[in-house]
Design a protein around this motif. Structure first.
Motif, PDB file in Angstrom:
ATOM      1  N   HIS A   1      83.332  -8.641  28.063  1.00  0.00           N
ATOM      2  CA  HIS A   1      84.736  -8.287  28.205  1.00  0.00           C
ATOM      3  C   HIS A   1      85.137  -8.267  29.675  1.00  0.00           C
ATOM      4  N   VAL A   2      84.256  -7.729  30.508  1.00  0.00           N
ATOM      5  CA  VAL A   2      84.549  -7.704  31.937  1.00  0.00           C
ATOM      6  C   VAL A   2      84.565  -9.132  32.484  1.00  0.00           C
ATOM      7  N   THR A   3      83.645  -9.957  31.981  1.00  0.00           N
ATOM      8  CA  THR A   3      83.584 -11.346  32.422  1.00  0.00           C
ATOM      9  C   THR A   3      84.867 -12.089  32.088  1.00  0.00           C
ATOM     10  N   ARG A   4      85.399 -11.847  30.894  1.00  0.00           N
ATOM     11  CA  ARG A   4      86.646 -12.516  30.509  1.00  0.00           C
ATOM     12  C   ARG A   4      87.765 -12.134  31.487  1.00  0.00           C
ATOM     13  N   ALA A   5      87.830 -10.857  31.833  1.00  0.00           N
ATOM     14  CA  ALA A   5      88.840 -10.415  32.804  1.00  0.00           C
ATOM     15  C   ALA A   5      88.572 -11.044  34.165  1.00  0.00           C
TER      16      ALA A   5
ATOM     17  N   ALA B   1      85.490 -17.962  46.080  1.00  0.00           N
ATOM     18  CA  ALA B   1      86.362 -18.106  44.915  1.00  0.00           C
ATOM     19  C   ALA B   1      85.900 -19.243  44.005  1.00  0.00           C
ATOM     20  N   LEU B   2      85.439 -20.352  44.605  1.00  0.00           N
ATOM     21  CA  LEU B   2      84.935 -21.460  43.795  1.00  0.00           C
ATOM     22  C   LEU B   2      83.714 -21.033  42.985  1.00  0.00           C
ATOM     23  N   CYS B   3      82.796 -20.315  43.632  1.00  0.00           N
ATOM     24  CA  CYS B   3      81.587 -19.870  42.936  1.00  0.00           C
ATOM     25  C   CYS B   3      81.918 -18.851  41.850  1.00  0.00           C
ATOM     26  N   ALA B   4      82.859 -17.971  42.125  1.00  0.00           N
ATOM     27  CA  ALA B   4      83.266 -16.994  41.122  1.00  0.00           C
ATOM     28  C   ALA B   4      83.850 -17.694  39.899  1.00  0.00           C
ATOM     29  N   THR B   5      84.645 -18.723  40.135  1.00  0.00           N
ATOM     30  CA  THR B   5      85.292 -19.423  39.029  1.00  0.00           C
ATOM     31  C   THR B   5      84.278 -20.150  38.159  1.00  0.00           C
ATOM     32  N   VAL B   6      83.343 -20.858  38.775  1.00  0.00           N
ATOM     33  CA  VAL B   6      82.359 -21.589  37.973  1.00  0.00           C
ATOM     34  C   VAL B   6      81.422 -20.626  37.252  1.00  0.00           C
ATOM     35  N   SER B   7      81.078 -19.516  37.905  1.00  0.00           N
ATOM     36  CA  SER B   7      80.202 -18.534  37.270  1.00  0.00           C
ATOM     37  C   SER B   7      80.888 -17.902  36.058  1.00  0.00           C
ATOM     38  N   ALA B   8      82.160 -17.551  36.221  1.00  0.00           N
ATOM     39  CA  ALA B   8      82.899 -16.956  35.113  1.00  0.00           C
ATOM     40  C   ALA B   8      83.150 -17.962  33.996  1.00  0.00           C
ATOM     41  N   THR B   9      83.371 -19.223  34.361  1.00  0.00           N
ATOM     42  CA  THR B   9      83.559 -20.267  33.345  1.00  0.00           C
ATOM     43  C   THR B   9      82.316 -20.390  32.470  1.00  0.00           C
ATOM     44  N   LEU B  10      81.148 -20.401  33.103  1.00  0.00           N
ATOM     45  CA  LEU B  10      79.898 -20.496  32.345  1.00  0.00           C
ATOM     46  C   LEU B  10      79.684 -19.264  31.470  1.00  0.00           C
ATOM     47  N   ALA B  11      79.999 -18.086  32.017  1.00  0.00           N
ATOM     48  CA  ALA B  11      79.845 -16.864  31.233  1.00  0.00           C
ATOM     49  C   ALA B  11      80.789 -16.855  30.049  1.00  0.00           C
ATOM     50  N   LEU B  12      81.993 -17.363  30.258  1.00  0.00           N
ATOM     51  CA  LEU B  12      82.963 -17.411  29.179  1.00  0.00           C
ATOM     52  C   LEU B  12      82.532 -18.395  28.092  1.00  0.00           C
ATOM     53  N   GLY B  13      81.860 -19.477  28.494  1.00  0.00           N
ATOM     54  CA  GLY B  13      81.302 -20.405  27.513  1.00  0.00           C
ATOM     55  C   GLY B  13      80.370 -19.685  26.568  1.00  0.00           C
TER      56      GLY B  13
ATOM     57  N   GLN C   1      72.774 -21.974  26.595  1.00  0.00           N
ATOM     58  CA  GLN C   1      72.686 -23.017  27.615  1.00  0.00           C
ATOM     59  C   GLN C   1      73.607 -22.719  28.799  1.00  0.00           C
ATOM     60  N   HIS C   2      74.845 -22.286  28.497  1.00  0.00           N
ATOM     61  CA  HIS C   2      75.778 -21.937  29.575  1.00  0.00           C
ATOM     62  C   HIS C   2      75.205 -20.840  30.456  1.00  0.00           C
ATOM     63  N   LEU C   3      74.670 -19.797  29.817  1.00  0.00           N
ATOM     64  CA  LEU C   3      74.161 -18.661  30.580  1.00  0.00           C
ATOM     65  C   LEU C   3      72.912 -19.041  31.377  1.00  0.00           C
ATOM     66  N   ALA C   4      72.100 -19.935  30.824  1.00  0.00           N
ATOM     67  CA  ALA C   4      70.914 -20.397  31.561  1.00  0.00           C
ATOM     68  C   ALA C   4      71.323 -21.203  32.789  1.00  0.00           C
ATOM     69  N   VAL C   5      72.342 -22.040  32.641  1.00  0.00           N
ATOM     70  CA  VAL C   5      72.836 -22.820  33.782  1.00  0.00           C
ATOM     71  C   VAL C   5      73.404 -21.896  34.851  1.00  0.00           C
ATOM     72  N   ARG C   6      74.099 -20.850  34.424  1.00  0.00           N
ATOM     73  CA  ARG C   6      74.656 -19.896  35.383  1.00  0.00           C
ATOM     74  C   ARG C   6      73.550 -19.192  36.167  1.00  0.00           C
ATOM     75  N   ARG C   7      72.518 -18.742  35.473  1.00  0.00           N
ATOM     76  CA  ARG C   7      71.394 -18.084  36.164  1.00  0.00           C
ATOM     77  C   ARG C   7      70.727 -19.045  37.140  1.00  0.00           C
ATOM     78  N   ALA C   8      70.553 -20.287  36.710  1.00  0.00           N
ATOM     79  CA  ALA C   8      69.917 -21.278  37.577  1.00  0.00           C
ATOM     80  C   ALA C   8      70.761 -21.547  38.818  1.00  0.00           C
ATOM     81  N   PHE C   9      72.087 -21.572  38.650  1.00  0.00           N
ATOM     82  CA  PHE C   9      72.967 -21.800  39.796  1.00  0.00           C
ATOM     83  C   PHE C   9      72.804 -20.704  40.831  1.00  0.00           C
ATOM     84  N   TRP C  10      72.826 -19.449  40.391  1.00  0.00           N
ATOM     85  CA  TRP C  10      72.703 -18.357  41.351  1.00  0.00           C
ATOM     86  C   TRP C  10      71.313 -18.286  41.978  1.00  0.00           C
ATOM     87  N   ARG C  11      70.279 -18.647  41.216  1.00  0.00           N
ATOM     88  CA  ARG C  11      68.924 -18.711  41.805  1.00  0.00           C
ATOM     89  C   ARG C  11      68.880 -19.780  42.894  1.00  0.00           C
TER      90      ARG C  11
END
Length: 343
Positions: free
Chosen positions: A327-331, A270-282, A286-296
């Protein structure tokens, strides 16, 4: 003087408007409870108000004033100064039920006669501004009103997370594990739960709503705009939370109970889902690059954990590309926030 049964540690920073409500049930309790208010460098009247309560209740309330170190530093200070056999952390803008507290104390007193427990769990409620309160119960997970082990537990459902609000830890266990929470970092209450939880073996669940989690006020750390601004702190906590997970080899060898591992993984997912969605919502490059780097990073460090996390509905929904994916990410973002208790 004998040790109190329970220490309630109250981290407090600029909470003068709420501190009286937080202390109401504690002032009405008996000598089995002590209160340690940690004034974390407040710039409002929090320190003076705390001192006035300590003056009125000198045998029960103590105040520790410190240079601002953030929520984690205040929790660590509260644990370090605890004299009770058990510790409960109460944020200064939340409060406890007086009736439930009496029942908790009676249970702790009783279980101490037979050796005590590592942790006692209770239900809690989200008191949301402008919305109907939403309780979180654990009656489908834990057997009630008896000492039990992980082998007696069931799977956690969505929205069932052992947040700090649900947990009372044995003081000796906390000090042995040493939470040592990051300074000047929000969202560290997840680490306060996860690090000691790895050592918990004897437990008790009392199905009463003890903790009232006040959520929805402007500027709160879990407000969406604040979480986006502090996403670097979310990432730091997520990385440290991932480190609390045991190896699969330890689980397979029986050194770590499988049900404990499932509970930890459920929380970290749940923590990882929240931070990933927060970055996607940003949504910025830069946000999306940080998100990709986190999952890598997660995949590189723990391929099996990465697979577990990415297969979950909320994590998968928070990582879809393209316009439709936004849109799916926002949900997924709002879903993740509700699951982990941020809304």
């Amino acid at each position: 003087m004998s040790s109190p049964l329970l220490t309630v540690a109250v981290p407090a920073y600029n909470c003068a408007a709420f501190l009286g409500r937080a202390l109401a049930a504690l002032c009405a309790s008996d000598a089995r409870v002590e209160v340690v208010i940690v004034d974390d460098g407040s710039t409002d009247a929090t320190g003076l108000l705390a001192a006035s309560y300590a003056h009125t209740y000198p045998d029960r309330i103590r105040v520790v004033h410190q240079v601002n170190g953030g929520h984690g530093a205040a929790i660590d200070t509260g644990v370090a100064h605890a004299r009770g056999l058990y510790v409960k952390v109460l944020d200064a803008d939340d409060w406890l039920s007086s009736a439930a507290l009496v029942r908790v104390l009676d249970v702790l007193e009783r279980v101490e006669e037979s050796g005590g427990v590592d942790a006692l769990f209770t239900d809690f409620v989200h008191d949301r501004v402008g919305k109907v309160p939403r309780p979180t119960r654990f009656d489908t997970v834990f057997p009630a009103d008896r000492v039990f082990g992980w082998e007696d537990t069931q799977r956690f459902a969505r929205r069932q997370y052992l947040m700090m609000h649900a947990v009372i830890y044995r003081t000796a266990l906390l000090r042995e594990v040493g939470p040592h929470l990051p300074r000047h970092t929000f969202y560290v209450d997840s680490l306060y739960v996860l690090r000691p939880l790895a050592r918990v073996r004897r437990m008790y669940y009392l199905p009463v709503t003890l903790y009232h989690y006040y959520i929805g006020r402007a500027g709160q750390s879990v407000a969406p705009e604040v979480m986006l601004a502090r996403v670097d702190q979310q990432l730091r906590v997520n990385r440290l939370a991932l480190e609390t997970l045991p190896s699969v080899e330890d689980v397979r060898a029986g050194r770590v109970p499988a049900q404990l591992y499932a509970a930890q993984l459920h929380y970290v997912r749940a923590l990882c889902a929240t931070v990933s969605a927060t970055l996607a919502l940003g949504g910025t490059a830069q946000h999306l690059a940080v998100r990709r780097a986190f999952w890598r990073e997660v995949k590189r460090e723990s391929p099996r954990i990465h697979g577990h996390l990415r297969r979950s509905l909320v994590c998968a929904g928070s990582n879809l590309p393209g316009y439709a994916g936004r849109h799916v990410t926002r949900a997924a973002y709002h879903l993740a926030r509700r699951y982990v208790g941020f809304s």
